[in-house]
Design a protein around this motif. Sequence first.
Motif, PDB file in Angstrom:
ATOM      1  N   GLU A 312       0.820  -1.207   0.000  1.00 21.62           N
ATOM      2  CA  GLU A 312       0.000   0.000   0.000  1.00 21.62           C
ATOM      3  C   GLU A 312       0.854   1.258   0.000  1.00 21.62           C
ATOM      4  OE1 GLU A 312       1.078  -0.783   4.198  1.00 21.62           O
ATOM      5  OE2 GLU A 312       0.494  -2.025   2.475  1.00 21.62           O
ATOM      6  N   GLN A 315       2.353   1.619  -3.553  1.00 25.95           N
ATOM      7  CA  GLN A 315       1.393   2.183  -4.489  1.00 25.95           C
ATOM      8  C   GLN A 315       1.229   3.685  -4.285  1.00 25.95           C
ATOM      9  OE1 GLN A 315       0.085   0.811  -7.118  1.00 25.95           O
ATOM     10  NE2 GLN A 315      -0.958   2.732  -7.615  1.00 25.95           N
ATOM     11  N   GLN A 319       2.135   6.414  -7.075  1.00 27.28           N
ATOM     12  CA  GLN A 319       1.073   7.314  -7.552  1.00 27.28           C
ATOM     13  C   GLN A 319       1.523   8.766  -7.480  1.00 27.28           C
ATOM     14  OE1 GLN A 319      -2.670   6.675  -5.614  1.00 27.28           O
ATOM     15  NE2 GLN A 319      -3.693   8.370  -6.639  1.00 27.28           N
TER      16      GLN A 319
END
Length: 481
Positions: A312, A315, A319
């Motif tokens: 997580e 990511q 991003q």
Amino acid sequence: MDSNFLWPMLAMFLGSLVVMFGFLKKINEWYYVGRLGEKKNSLPPGEMGWPLLGNMLSLIKAFRSSDPDSFIHCLVDRYGRTGVYKGHLFWSPSIVVCTPETCKHVLMDNEKFGRGNPESTKELLGKQTVSLSTEEHKRLRKLTTNPFRGDKALTMYVGYIEDIVIDMLDELGSINKPVVFLFEMRKLAFKVIGHIVFGTTSDHLLELMEKYYTDLLLGLRSPAINIPGFAFHGALKLLEEVLEERKKRSGIEQKKGQKGMIDLLLEAEDENGKKLEDVHIIDLLIINLLAGHESSAHASMWAVLYLNQHPEMLQKAKQEQEEIIKRRPSTQKGLTLEEIKQMDYLAKVIDETMRRSSLFIPIFREAKVDANIQGYTVPKGWQVLVWTRGVHMDPEVYTNPKEFDPSRWDNHTTKPGSYIPFGGGPWICPGADLTKLEIYIFLHYFLLNYKLELQNPECPVAYLPVPRPSDNCLAKVIRVG
């Protein structure tokens, strides 16, 4: 032999061993503490260990285990949370400081605590550079800050680092077989240092630097024995060789219009036209070689490993980099310093990585005069070790310190002395901003276009000489973008 005679003899032998070992353990105490007179009564708690070795056996034992911080924890458990302890480490009587308050005290007080290093380090770097007057130190800091820090200097280095990172990742991504990722990070760091410091990417010079670095590091951490076969002797000889090579290459590359950091330092002069002496330039280059190589290579590797362990977070970091690309004008090519300053989450990842993976390199200081820390006396001439790991892994400073948690930096106000990966005060590492810049640029391109496939995901961590996977991170670098 009559057993009635054997047992008393054995008891006498064992008793003699106990007395002998007890005597040996008191030698350092008698030699270093006993001669201090009344001052010995106000020394911090601790023991001086064995003759010559001091407390190094306990230190090495802790760092060869799975819990390197047990060395400091044992001191706290035994003597209480004083934040300051006496001992004998790195071949000298020492004071260890390991709380934010005591670390801040030592790092900020340049009047009482000057740069202090093991005798081998002083010899290799030059004794003149570790015993400067306060005024001379201020002059040198003013001269040497500009080539390493500030937006103007960092902007000049972005393109250099970017090109080297892109080429290196392209090569690794095309191999399609496992590589020793830590070693690749070290090669990257050397190429960056070679380009920025020497103004060249000469393979010959980079190979010499790499050999020089390994021998230098061994020499810095070894007794100052200048006899063939000892690490210190090899580092001293190789230092002379590299200096000669450096001077030759600097002149050649400068004629080609390529300037490195070394040229900026050679050109730098104060308001009176006084330039840096060679010994100070060399000292500064070595500091940046050590800091740049260890910090950037290991932090880059550990950041990738920690993010791999937390999908997580991976990511979220990726991003953020994708959003930066989306906001970029179509005419722009490559990263800018302004974009790097927008990487808020990546900044927290890097800060947390440098806290969690703290390299075991104490910050060395030396008491210029009899000093006082938290009511304890620090005798003049004793070395003071700022134990960065002791602070970064202290549960009273960071909740659950063994957890990798970038969110701990959300709205975080750093307490002075609690985050010191580059030291602090007037002797803070001048290359800190440059080192972090390299980590930002590497992670930007890696997160956008690559992933790491570990070959030994359950590999244990080794802590000597620095924290790393015991297989040095054997992995495939796989292109995904």
